[in-house]
Design an enzyme around this catalytic site. Structure first.
Site, PDB file in Angstrom:
ATOM      1  N   ASP A 415       0.772  -1.179   0.024  1.00 32.14           N
ATOM      2  CA  ASP A 415      -0.185  -0.164  -0.178  1.00 32.14           C
ATOM      3  C   ASP A 415       0.835   1.129  -0.133  1.00 32.14           C
ATOM      4  O   ASP A 415       2.064   1.079   0.415  1.00 32.14           O
ATOM      5  CB  ASP A 415      -0.858   0.087   1.185  1.00 32.14           C
ATOM      6  CG  ASP A 415      -1.838   1.199   1.266  1.00 32.14           C
ATOM      7  OD1 ASP A 415      -2.443   1.591   0.476  1.00 32.14           O
ATOM      8  OD2 ASP A 415      -2.146   1.665   2.481  1.00 32.14           O
ATOM      9  N   THR A 692      -2.661   1.283  -4.636  1.00 32.70           N
ATOM     10  CA  THR A 692      -3.213   2.173  -4.080  1.00 32.70           C
ATOM     11  C   THR A 692      -4.535   2.925  -4.405  1.00 32.70           C
ATOM     12  O   THR A 692      -4.872   2.642  -5.708  1.00 32.70           O
ATOM     13  CB  THR A 692      -2.206   3.521  -3.933  1.00 32.70           C
ATOM     14  OG1 THR A 692      -2.582   4.544  -3.045  1.00 32.70           O
ATOM     15  CG2 THR A 692      -2.018   3.966  -5.255  1.00 32.70           C
ATOM     16  N   ARG A 803      -5.928   4.133  -7.986  1.00 30.60           N
ATOM     17  CA  ARG A 803      -7.408   3.955  -8.113  1.00 30.60           C
ATOM     18  C   ARG A 803      -8.018   2.566  -7.940  1.00 30.60           C
ATOM     19  O   ARG A 803      -8.979   2.202  -8.346  1.00 30.60           O
ATOM     20  CB  ARG A 803      -7.919   4.419  -9.604  1.00 30.60           C
ATOM     21  CG  ARG A 803      -7.625   5.905  -9.752  1.00 30.60           C
ATOM     22  CD  ARG A 803      -8.144   6.932  -8.763  1.00 30.60           C
ATOM     23  NE  ARG A 803      -8.228   8.306  -9.235  1.00 30.60           N
ATOM     24  CZ  ARG A 803      -8.135   9.392  -8.271  1.00 30.60           C
ATOM     25  NH1 ARG A 803      -8.658   9.109  -7.240  1.00 30.60           N
ATOM     26  NH2 ARG A 803      -8.210  10.555  -8.842  1.00 30.60           N
ATOM     27  N   LYS A 809      -7.425  -4.953  -5.054  1.00 31.20           N
ATOM     28  CA  LYS A 809      -5.974  -5.381  -4.467  1.00 31.20           C
ATOM     29  C   LYS A 809      -5.734  -6.559  -4.540  1.00 31.20           C
ATOM     30  O   LYS A 809      -4.975  -7.362  -4.667  1.00 31.20           O
ATOM     31  CB  LYS A 809      -5.741  -4.479  -3.194  1.00 31.20           C
ATOM     32  CG  LYS A 809      -5.665  -3.057  -3.400  1.00 31.20           C
ATOM     33  CD  LYS A 809      -5.445  -2.473  -1.810  1.00 31.20           C
ATOM     34  CE  LYS A 809      -5.015  -0.898  -2.125  1.00 31.20           C
ATOM     35  NZ  LYS A 809      -4.937  -0.269  -0.614  1.00 31.20           N
ATOM     36  N   ASP A 830      -1.470  -1.071   5.908  1.00 35.04           N
ATOM     37  CA  ASP A 830      -1.519  -0.627   7.391  1.00 35.04           C
ATOM     38  C   ASP A 830      -3.064  -0.433   7.729  1.00 35.04           C
ATOM     39  O   ASP A 830      -3.324   0.027   8.968  1.00 35.04           O
ATOM     40  CB  ASP A 830      -0.828   0.679   7.631  1.00 35.04           C
ATOM     41  CG  ASP A 830      -1.219   1.983   6.953  1.00 35.04           C
ATOM     42  OD1 ASP A 830      -1.526   3.006   7.570  1.00 35.04           O
ATOM     43  OD2 ASP A 830      -1.536   1.555   5.595  1.00 35.04           O
TER      44      ASP A 830
END
EC number: 7.6.2.1
Length: 1162
Positions: A415, A692, A803, A809, A830
């Site tokens: 991330d 991300t 995006r 992900k 995180d």
């Protein structure tokens, strides 16, 4: 309650309506029946409030534990062997299989029983703690386990909630309370919860006991952050007041009440139905590549075992085909034996040979491997270099099953926000109606205090511009979920809204705090939310002005799909506004007015500089329009089924036809040593992908800053903007030709893709393009685009996915994980939006950051900072893999050495199933004589110093792709075991064949022969596991010693365990032979060991055979090091190699700290 009412209720509940009542429950507050004419009262049974975290009870421990242990293939296999030994006449005693199995089962059962006893103890302490109930208008104190659903409970400050409660009222006038959930998700900050609007005025036990209400809510589910329900409050009138209930009204078991004198709540979920208890359930089990290889090797050895038994069975009947051999004079068959069926006899002999050779399967290997992983995980948690002083946190190990997988990672998916960056936001600028404002600079043509130069696009806004500017700052002051608290109520970092007041801003989003704090420097200060009114402070410090009090009507909460949030407020003049802020991609399509081009240009410029941008818009609502919105939201909020979907649809209808006001820019600094960590991972042959939700320009700037992309990196794009100009098919084929043409002309490094001789490529893809790639084509297949996409990615040194939604992900991770190479993947993040990819990857790492502990709780490992990933993989992962792979190969090697002489012995005893070794040696070989040295080796071995592994990341490539457990290595260890077994057996055989070896003329018997073979074997395999240091000080050991040949790192513990194991074998043999304790004399082994040692030829045989068996491995190591050295071996030979740091605590050296850094050798 009449019968008709009951029937109508049951029909409505189970047969009609849009609600699926099976998935909901009705709770009667205080167990009070609803008023006559209302819904029928149907008592329901729910579990009590007992928490049961234990697995066993006193009565089911033995059967349940045995069932679980025998589900393991190895344990079940040895149970079958033991039963065969009991049923048929086998050459070895059932003790030889039963005792090791009993030892393994008993040790495991004791360990699991003790752990479960501790759980029982903790459960009893929790279930017996006192709780205050409200009964008949009075407080009654009872044990927690007696609490039932529907009971009204009072909780005082600093007490934990005994079950999941719906918050009814508080000692605070505004009906709020503050809660910490550190025991649930690790977050120590205070969270605000809100009492039900119609019950928050009930402050006494008598008032709360008079409440008539029912609660309808969903059935228990483990999501800590989601709750759907509604409460029906019955007043004097017939129709109840219906209020929606959400997570803000739910107080979870395990959370602690803070800064609130007391609260009243009604029990909604109790005992094992609480969200805390539901989260006890473990995640799906992940299996490492080493474990998979180990299982494959076990199958191979099982096939070898069957082959050996089959060969011996056939040869036995070939041998006995002659009558003189079938019935020798000393072993005549009985009549019953002669009449037995031939196939039955053959099958019985086959089983007997299986029993005889079954020790080739190492029963103690599983226990040793588990012990090694469990103990080895402490080296990671004890690492002082990975402890973060600022956070007061160190690394956490949530599972030790994947330790060695840290040394096999090929892809890292990370991330960005909070992982690569600090997630510590600083307000930089805002763009309002086309002109740029910077804090402490020019604002509306005036110079603010401490002003500095400013880049102005339009410094002269007109009257309408000034009005929009005012609206923009008001929007930022109002559109958020920030709480303002006194300093003494706040844990952790604080942001003061007013330098003259002792208060602080608290929010779950660092962006919100940065924005509200930033616009404070433009003269607009958010003060508080009081009685549902939001109070602002204007530029003239006019606190009392009613024009700066806004009634908060509705909050349209932020979510990761919409990527925006809105508030609806009402000014003192009666004007109703909807203020909306969010990502530019979610705001611009909903805008119908405003200076879109100028603001969009500034947003893109800020994104290129790596700043995080948000856009702000608004619209004015007339009262009738608001009433329609309120009804729409109320219908969605009180829905029990699909509430989130209905709310999302309502938000889509409401957030339209907006007027664009401006945009903001905040900076999120890169974490310390993030760039150094990524560079090291790439040199280690690991590909790094950034996944991300940020926009492309912002994410790309961060990738350049952390050296994921370099100056010479050619960026390839598969984005929505490009797909508007070209089809997906054309884009992918064009990029494929570009990267494949380059890879065809020059040889690319298969691992990192970094090369000075060729063009370096980086790929950028966004979520919309990924959806098209993953979407099945019209012919029903999607594999073509996926494979083409994967081919492009394989030839890129780095990939940026922007995006991305949380599930996308996970899709990316799964796509790479299931590709034809089946690479080992690692995901690190995180936040809660990273949990899906963390669970999907082979190894999941959570960063203990500012977005809560959800990622850390759901991960396999957790670290305080991204920089710690470097040491975790390059050092700890390297050591873990080396140690466990050597342990597995060594176990197979020593068992081949053990059982192959037994196979050879059958050719010299007429395939009579006579055992070569004594029963005690068969039993204790794997348990006592050879297990401890390899266990210690697998915990403490350091073949290369820690600082060298960090300074030279390329060493990680030597162990990539399961290098030490490939078929080549497996066959080498197996052949080495076969060679050593041949040396043991035939060396002893030829040395003592027809030879008088004692002073009285006695010849060694078969037990002495077997003991000699066993003694040579124990010496060889024990010394195989300790000294392969290439320096001259230990060169003389290389000729005579083999666990010694593989140990590069010696401590006093190593010496104690290795030589202690050999001493234990000698002492045991003396005891077993009756030398030291005559009452232990065992007829066939009596004085055998001491007689063997009293013979000179026996000593000669031991020295000579150990030397011969170790010699090939020594020669192989020397030749390979000199002629074909690996990178690791070149480092080992380096004269400047520093001494390795201790791998275990010692008085004179701290644990797992590196020595002083030395200059890197070119």
């Amino acid at each position: 309650m009449d019968c008709c009412s009951l029937v109508r209720t049951l029909v409505n509940r189970y047969c009609a309506g849009e609600e699926d009542w099976v998935d909901s429950r009705t709770v009667y507050v205080g167990h009070r029946e609803p008023p006559p004419g209302a819904e029928a009262y149907i008592p329901q049974r729910y579990p009590d409030n007992r928490i049961v975290s234990s697995k066993y009870t006193f009565w089911n421990f033995i059967p349940k534990n045995l069932f679980e242990q025998f589900r393991r293939i190895a344990n079940f296999y040895f149970l079958i062997i033991f039963l065969v030994q009991l049923i048929i006449d086998t050459p070895t005693s059932p003790v030889t299989s039963g005792l090791p199995l009993f030892f393994v089962i008993t040790v495991t059962a004791i360990k699991q029983g003790y752990e479960d006893w501790l759980r029982h103890k903790a459960d009893n302490a929790m279930n017996q703690c006192p709780v205050h109930f409200v009964q008949h208008g009075r407080l009654v104190r009872k044990q927690s386990r007696k609490l039932r659903v529907g009971d009204i409970v009072m909780v005082k400050e600093d007490e934990t909630f005994p079950c999941d409660l719906i918050f009814l009222s508080s000692s605070r006038v505004d009906g709020t309370c503050h809660v910490t959930t550190a025991s649930l998700d690790g977050e120590s900050s205070h969270k605000t919860h809100y009492a039900v609007q119609d019950t928050k005025g009930f402050h006494s036990e008598e008032d709360i006991d008079s409440l008539h209400a029912t609660i309808e809510c969903e059935q228990p589910q483990p999501d800590l952050y989601k709750f759907v329900g509604r409460i029906n409050v019955y007043n004097d009138q017939n129709d109840p007041v219906v209020r929606s209930l959400g997570s803000e009204n739910l107080l979870l078991r395990g959370a602690t009440l803070k800064n609130t004198e007391k609260i009243f709540g009604v029990a909604i979920y109790t005992g094992m139905e609480t969200k805390m208890a539901l989260n006890y359930q473990s995640k799906s089990q992940k299996r490492s590549a080493v474990e998979k290889s180990m299982n494959v090797f076990l199958v191979v050895y099982l096939c070898i075992l069957i082959s050996k038994a089959l060969i011996n069975t056939v040869l036995k009947y070939v041998w006995q085909s002659e009558p003189s051999r079938d019935e020798p004079w000393y072993n005549r068959k009985t009549e019953a034996e002669r009449q037995r069926n031939l196939f039955l006899r053959a099958f019985t002999d086959f089983l007997a040979f299986m029993v005889l050779f079954n020790y080739i399967i190492p029963v103690s290997m599983y226990v040793t491997v588990e012990l090694q992983k469990f103990l080895g995980s402490y080296f990671l948690t004890w690492d002082e270099e990975m402890f973060d002083e600022e956070m007061g946190e160190g690394p956490l190990v949530n599972t030790s099953d994947l330790n060695e997988e840290l040394g096999q990672v090929e892809y890292v998916f990370t991330d960005k926000t909070g992982t690569l960056t600090e997630n510590n936001m600083e307000f930089k600028e805002c763009c309002v109606e086309g002109h740029v404002c910077v804090p402490h600079a020019v604002c509306n043509g005036q110079v603010l205090p401490d002003a500095s130069a400013i880049d102005m696009i339009d410094a002269s806004p007109g009257a309408s511009g000034r009005e929009r500017e005012e609206l923009f700052f008001r929007a930022l002051c109002l559109c958020h979920t920030i709480q303002v608290k006194d300093d003494d109520e706040v844990d952790g970092p604080q942001k003061s809204p007013d330098s003259g007041k002792r208060s602080a801003y608290i929010s779950s989003s660092p962006d919100e705090v940065a924005l509200v704090e930033g616009i404070q420097r433009f003269g607009f200060t958010y003060l508080r939310l009081k009685d549902n009114y939001m109070e602002l402070l204007n530029r003239d410090n006019d606190i009392e002005s009613l024009s700066f009090r806004f009634e908060l009507l509705e909050i349209l909460s932020f979510d990761s799909v919409r990527r925006r949030m809105s508030v609806i407020v009402k000014s003192a003049a009666g004007e109703i506004y909807l203020f909306c802020k969010g990502a530019d991609s979610s705001i611009f399509p909903r805008v119908i007015e405003g200076k879109v081009d100028q603001i969009q240009s500034r947003v893109e410029r800020n994104a290129v500089e790596g700043l995080r941008t948000l856009c702000v818009a608004y619209k004015t609502l007339i009262p009738e329009e608001y009433e329609g919105i309120r009804e729409l939201l109320q219908d969605a909020k009180v829905a029990l089924q699909d509430r989130d979907k209905k709310l999302a649809e309502a938000y889509e209808q409401i957030e339209t036809d907006l007027v664009l006001l401006g945009a903001t820019a905040v900076e999120d600094r890169l974490q310390e040593k993030a760039a150094d960590t990524i560079e090291a991972l790439q040199k280690a042959g690991i590909k790094v992908w950034v996944l991300t939700g940020d926009k492309m320009e912002t994410a790309a700037a961060t990738c350049y800053a952390c050296k994921l992309f370099r100056r010479n990196t050619q960026l390839l794009e598969v984005t929505t903007k490009r797909l508007e100009e070209q089809s997906l098919h054309d884009v992918l084929f064009e990029l494929s030709k570009t990267v494949l043409r380059s890879s065809a002309s020059l040889t690319r490094d298969n691992f990192s893709g970094l090369s000075a001789d060729m063009q370096d490529y980086g790929l950028i893809i966004d979520g919309a393009a990924l959806s098209l790639i993953m979407k099945p084509r019209e012919d029903g297949s999607s594999s073509n685009y996926r494979e083409l996409f994967l081919d492009i990615c394989r030839n890129c040194s780095a990939v940026l996915c922007c995006r991305m939604a949380p599930l996308q992900k996970a899709q990316i991770v799964k796509l790479i994980k299931l590709s034809k190479e089946h690479p080992i993947t690692l995901a690190i993040g995180d936040g809660a939006n990273d949990v899906s990819m963390i669970l999907e990857a082979h190894v999941g790492i959570g960063v203990i950051g500012k977005e809560g502990r959800q990622a850390a709780r759901n991960s396999d490992y957790a670290i305080p900072r991204f920089k710690h990933l470097k040491k975790m993989l390059l050092v700890h992962g390297h050591f873990y893999y080396i140690r466990i792979s050597e342990l597995v190969q060594y176990f197979f090697y020593k068992n081949v050495c053990f059982i192959f002489p037994q196979f050879l012995y059958q050719f010299f005893c007429g395939f009579s199933q006579q055992t070569l070794y004594d029963t005690a040696y068969l039993t204790l070989y794997n348990i006592s004589f050879t297990s401890l040295p390899i266990l210690l080796y697998s915990l403490m071995e350091q073949h290369v110093a820690m600082d060298m592994l960090k300074r030279d990341p390329a060493l990680y490539r030597d162990i990539a792709k399961n290098a030490l457990l490939r078929w080549r290595a497996f066959i080498y260890w197996t052949l080495l075991g076969l060679f050593d077994a041949l040396v043991f057996f035939f060396g002893a055989y030829f040395m003592f064949e027809n030879t008088t070896v004692t002073s009285n003329g006695q010849v060694f018997g078969n037990w002495t022969f077997g003991t000699l073979v066993f003694t040579v074997m124990v010496l060889t395999v024990t010394l195989k596991a300790p000294a392969d240091r290439p320096d001259g000080a230990t060169a003389n050991l290389l000729v005579s010693l083999q666990l010694a040949l593989d140990t590069h790192y010696w401590t006093w513990v190593s010496h104690f365990v290795i030589w202690g194991s050999l001493l234990f074998y000698i002492v045991f043999s003396l005891l077993w032979g009756g030398v030291l304790w005559p009452f232990l004399s065992y007829q066939r082994m009596y004085y055998v060991f001491i007689q063997m040692l009293s013979s000179g030829p026996a000593w000669l045989a031991i020295v000579l055979l150990v030397t011969i068996s170790l010699l090939p491995d020594v020669l192989k190591k020397v030749l390979c090091r000199q002629l074909w050295p690996s990178a690791t071996e070149r480092v080992q030979r380096s004269p400047s190699r520093p001494a390795p740091a201790d791998a275990a605590p010692s008085p004179d050296r701290p644990l797992l700290t590196d020595p002083e850094p030395r200059p890197r050798r070119e």
